[in-house]
Write an enzyme that holds these catalytic residues in place. Sequence first.
Site, PDB file in Angstrom:
ATOM      1  N   CYS A  25     -19.423  13.412 -15.276  1.00  0.00           N
ATOM      2  CA  CYS A  25     -18.464  12.817 -16.206  1.00  0.00           C
ATOM      3  C   CYS A  25     -17.051  12.944 -15.659  1.00  0.00           C
ATOM      4  O   CYS A  25     -16.819  13.592 -14.641  1.00  0.00           O
ATOM      5  CB  CYS A  25     -18.559  13.487 -17.584  1.00  0.00           C
ATOM      6  SG  CYS A  25     -17.981  15.192 -17.606  1.00  0.00           S
ATOM      7  N   CYS A  28     -15.822  16.438 -15.123  1.00  0.00           N
ATOM      8  CA  CYS A  28     -16.325  17.046 -13.880  1.00  0.00           C
ATOM      9  C   CYS A  28     -15.416  16.650 -12.720  1.00  0.00           C
ATOM     10  O   CYS A  28     -14.985  17.496 -11.928  1.00  0.00           O
ATOM     11  CB  CYS A  28     -17.746  16.580 -13.578  1.00  0.00           C
ATOM     12  SG  CYS A  28     -18.967  16.957 -14.828  1.00  0.00           S
ATOM     13  N   ASP A 436       5.041 -15.984   7.383  1.00  0.00           N
ATOM     14  CA  ASP A 436       5.540 -16.193   8.738  1.00  0.00           C
ATOM     15  C   ASP A 436       4.910 -17.486   9.243  1.00  0.00           C
ATOM     16  O   ASP A 436       3.791 -17.825   8.855  1.00  0.00           O
ATOM     17  CB  ASP A 436       5.114 -15.007   9.611  1.00  0.00           C
ATOM     18  CG  ASP A 436       5.497 -15.204  11.054  1.00  0.00           C
ATOM     19  OD1 ASP A 436       6.671 -15.484  11.309  1.00  0.00           O
ATOM     20  OD2 ASP A 436       4.612 -15.093  11.916  1.00  0.00           O
ATOM     21  N   ASP A 632       1.481 -11.834  11.157  1.00  0.00           N
ATOM     22  CA  ASP A 632       0.475 -11.372  12.118  1.00  0.00           C
ATOM     23  C   ASP A 632       1.053 -10.674  13.333  1.00  0.00           C
ATOM     24  O   ASP A 632       0.312 -10.159  14.155  1.00  0.00           O
ATOM     25  CB  ASP A 632      -0.372 -12.563  12.588  1.00  0.00           C
ATOM     26  CG  ASP A 632       0.397 -13.479  13.530  1.00  0.00           C
ATOM     27  OD1 ASP A 632       1.626 -13.553  13.396  1.00  0.00           O
ATOM     28  OD2 ASP A 632      -0.246 -14.109  14.387  1.00  0.00           O
ATOM     29  N   ASP A 636       6.653  -8.734  12.533  1.00  0.00           N
ATOM     30  CA  ASP A 636       6.509  -8.838  11.076  1.00  0.00           C
ATOM     31  C   ASP A 636       6.331  -7.474  10.405  1.00  0.00           C
ATOM     32  O   ASP A 636       6.306  -7.385   9.182  1.00  0.00           O
ATOM     33  CB  ASP A 636       5.287  -9.703  10.719  1.00  0.00           C
ATOM     34  CG  ASP A 636       5.437 -11.134  11.194  1.00  0.00           C
ATOM     35  OD1 ASP A 636       6.566 -11.643  11.138  1.00  0.00           O
ATOM     36  OD2 ASP A 636       4.437 -11.729  11.625  1.00  0.00           O
TER      37      ASP A 636
END
Length: 743
Positions: A25, A28, A436, A632, A636
């Site tokens: 639970c 726990c 970009d 990418d 960037d």
Amino acid sequence: MFNVMASEMDSENLIKTLPVTGMHCASCASRVEKTLKEQSGVLSAAVNLANASARIEFTRGKVTLDDLQKSIRAIGFDLLITQEESSASHLEEINREYLKRLKTGIMGAMLFTLPTVMIGMFFMQIPYANYILWVLSTPVIFLFGRNFYLNAWKQARLKTANMDTLVALSTGVAYVFSVFNTLFPAFWEARGIHAHVYFEAAAVVITFILLGRLLEEKAKTKTNTAIKKLMGLQPEEVYRIENGISIKVPIAEVKPGDVLLARPGEKIAVDGVVLSGSSFVNESMMTGEAVAVHKKEGNPVFAGTLNQKGSFQYTAQKIGKDTLLAQIIQRVEEAQGSKAPVQKLADRVAAVFVPVVILIALLSFFLWYLLGGDNGLTYGIMSLVTVLVIACPCALGLATPTAIMVGLGKGAEQGILIKDAEALEMAHKVNTLVLDKTGTLTEGNPVVTDCFWSEESVSDKNLLLSIEKISEHPLAEAIVKYFSEQEEVLVENFENIPGKGVRAMFGENSYWVGNKRLIEENHISIPAAFTEKELQWEKEAKTVLWFAGRKSILALIAVTDPLKKTSAEAVRQLQNMGIEVHMLTGDHPKTAEAMALQTGITHFRAEMLPAGKEEYIKALQADGKIVAMAGDGINDSAALARADVSIAMGHGSDIAMDTAKITLISSDLLKIVAAIKLSGQTVRAVRQNLFWAFIYNLTGIPIAAGVLYPLNGFLLNPMIAGAAMALSSVSVVTNSLRLKWMK
């Protein structure tokens, strides 16, 4: 299954994700997390109930894994720290054994509970009914339900409480009260009160909760099917070419540099490069793209992808945990172990839930005892038992992580890797997307289309090739390919000028290759013919590079990077979702304008330097925008780090992918649309789960305490409360599983 290999944060700190067993639970999970955080040397810890794991950041030398394991074992749970213990097969074996014990316990409990219920409800008039109920319910309570009492005792010794405490207290009180009434009925009869027994209620509660745990465990295992699918993609054996002969060997024996054979219909074993032959390979399990990719000599192949009709040999490059597949699995597991901000409220409630419920149960008992008249004690016992039974911290603990796990898994199946739960939760809030241009909107494979020379000479071509071969800019690669037949010469004092171009020396002269700003800053005059050619090419959305030296313009080079097929459609869909799309590029404004026109983008900025991209995002955020950035390249990374949600395209640089919160393996911009929609679906599921969990407890506990009794005489039966409690957890997990079938 879990990332037992530590990932180094720096020279001292390590992060490990390890399995935890024995949790049932939210209380726990909260207890395990608190214990880990209390250990000296532990910097942070996050425990996930849904996949039974703990993500621990700790300082090497200050605390060991053995120390952490001992601390968790001391509170009645276990932390699996070795590679063998944490393996997928070992964890599955543990889960199978647990489910087997649970099923056996349920069958046994039902065998005794059914006659107990029948007698308790319909045949109480038979002789010795109470004694028969006592005999039938005892095995259910103390044999099949013994773990509730053992775990409750462990928690009590540590001065804590959890779900087992509630079950043990409720059924224990009902059982002891019933035994007393069976042995000493005269005590009540002398006071004019009937001696009620609740053996059947205690037995039914145990049985229902065991059944609920079985359903919950089965549902929880389904939330992690995405990881299991990914793990099942890698074959266990592969054909290795040795002395011209193919020999089947275990995957563990493959080393980088080995030549392997991919036969038709077989999965690629490791990451590598095609050496000879060709085929079409289905990469949909990693990219989400249904169309098979043609592979020929020199093309990369990835572990887990499916070779179709052809056959080819490939050289192994990355094996084991270094393959793209292994990294995807590790990223998804780490993300599933992270916590969403929305979960913090549930965690705070879960931390105090059990003690508060016990106090409410005791309060309801005393109020009934004092104000309930002749039946006050009986009703008090019944309400105490019912309050303890109906309270469900499990639903609270499972509400967020189950939905997050399913959402992250579904993303991975579609080629969308989400770094953590926070990114998944934040993505649906995005109202501005910054893109970009190169490699994001475009294919990222630029080619030279035109050259315009002042005086075409072989020596200048050789010089241009030599300068660009040193450069790391994507456009430089296009020029190198175009002039690949030229001879190289030795250039000196090469200098990269960010956002503008490059400079190098040959002999006693300086040479420049870059944009117009670089030429103007170095006070080189530009003939009218070059300006006209520049305008012509920019209208065609071509990027124009200037080559200058010896104090004059030597050449103008036009480079084009084709637009991705899905870019315009992705932009249109994003705009239809109410998201403002911006494009940033280092290109000339005319080129940027032509590209924006092709894609339907209305907000764009040209001639951007890397630092300018970050400032642009800061300005948008200052206007109250929730900004996502997709890029990418290395240039960037600063802008990605600044954005609220950062998205890296899968073919890009490692730095961009490490910085980004979301990585698109296929680099298809439509995946951004899918990621935002997935975020919205997941967050809705989390909110629905939390709403149900809170409403269930906020309404169920008062009804169990008897608030409706003064109005209509209704007092909830503990058996019904037990069924409701079991169903509440199952309903939360089932609602999360709905995400798997959403589009």
